[in-house]
Scaffold this motif. Structure first.
Motif, PDB file in Angstrom:
ATOM      1  N   UNK A   3       0.843  -1.186   0.000  1.00  0.00           N
ATOM      2  CA  UNK A   3       0.000   0.000   0.000  1.00  0.00           C
ATOM      3  C   UNK A   3       0.883   1.241   0.000  1.00  0.00           C
ATOM      4  N   UNK A   4       0.296   2.342  -0.419  1.00  0.00           N
ATOM      5  CA  UNK A   4       1.037   3.593  -0.451  1.00  0.00           C
ATOM      6  C   UNK A   4       1.220   4.121   0.967  1.00  0.00           C
ATOM      7  N   UNK A   5       2.096   5.092   1.111  1.00  0.00           N
ATOM      8  CA  UNK A   5       2.342   5.693   2.420  1.00  0.00           C
ATOM      9  C   UNK A   5       1.070   6.356   2.936  1.00  0.00           C
ATOM     10  N   UNK A   6       0.340   7.023   2.052  1.00  0.00           N
ATOM     11  CA  UNK A   6      -0.898   7.691   2.453  1.00  0.00           C
ATOM     12  C   UNK A   6      -1.913   6.689   2.982  1.00  0.00           C
ATOM     13  N   UNK A   7      -2.109   5.585   2.272  1.00  0.00           N
ATOM     14  CA  UNK A   7      -3.074   4.573   2.716  1.00  0.00           C
ATOM     15  C   UNK A   7      -2.630   3.931   4.033  1.00  0.00           C
ATOM     16  N   UNK A   8      -1.341   3.726   4.202  1.00  0.00           N
ATOM     17  CA  UNK A   8      -0.836   3.166   5.453  1.00  0.00           C
ATOM     18  C   UNK A   8      -1.133   4.102   6.613  1.00  0.00           C
ATOM     19  N   UNK A   9      -0.881   5.397   6.425  1.00  0.00           N
ATOM     20  CA  UNK A   9      -1.153   6.377   7.482  1.00  0.00           C
ATOM     21  C   UNK A   9      -2.640   6.421   7.805  1.00  0.00           C
TER      22      UNK A   9
END
Length: 150
Positions: A3-9
């Motif tokens: 997953x992207x960093x944004x989705x992880x956050x």
């Protein structure tokens, strides 16, 4: 596949803040105070941040990208199923906790809206009956249950 960093956050904030926001509000309403509440939030946030850092550093050192891969690289692949079991247990526990929180919140909201909840009607009915009437009702109910079983 990741997953992207944004989705992880977004997922981390969703998981951490979900029940925490509701329980923190309940604690504040009970009179805990601003200073202890903020101190607890800061301390737990720092511990969580350091834990995430350690997991990320460990994944980088082992060349893995998830918990199961990290477990397999450090403790062996034969016991990597434990990670899946722990995740399933955590999801079950979270569902139980959320249902309890939602039950508490919605029963209070429904009472404020004038809707009689099951818990409230049971308490009201209990107060309306005298102790002898209440025991008679219980006796008849048990007697009826036994007659059905015969």
């Amino acid at each position: 596949v990741g997953s992207s960093v944004t989705m992880t956050v977004v997922q981390i904030v969703n998981n951490v803040a979900g029940a925490g926001i509701l329980t923190l509000a309940a604690g504040m309403a009970a009179g805990v105070g601003w200073v202890p509440a903020i101190a607890i939030c800061v301390a737990l946030g720092a511990i969580s941040g350091y834990t995430f850092y350690l997991i990320g550093a460990s994944c980088e050192l082992t060349g893995t990208s998830n918990f199961k891969g990290l477990w397999g690289a450090t403790l062996g692949p034969r016991s990597a199923w434990i990670v899946d079991g722990c995740i399933a247990l955590m999801c079950l526990s979270a569902a139980i906790i959320y249902s309890g929180i939602l039950g508490d919140v919605f029963s209070s909201l429904l009472r404020l809206a004038g809707v009689e909840t099951i818990e409230h009607s049971a308490r009201t009915q209990h107060h309306r009956t005298s102790p002898t009437e209440h025991s008679t009702i219980e006796h008849n109910t048990i007697e009826q249950e036994c007659s059905v079983l015969e």
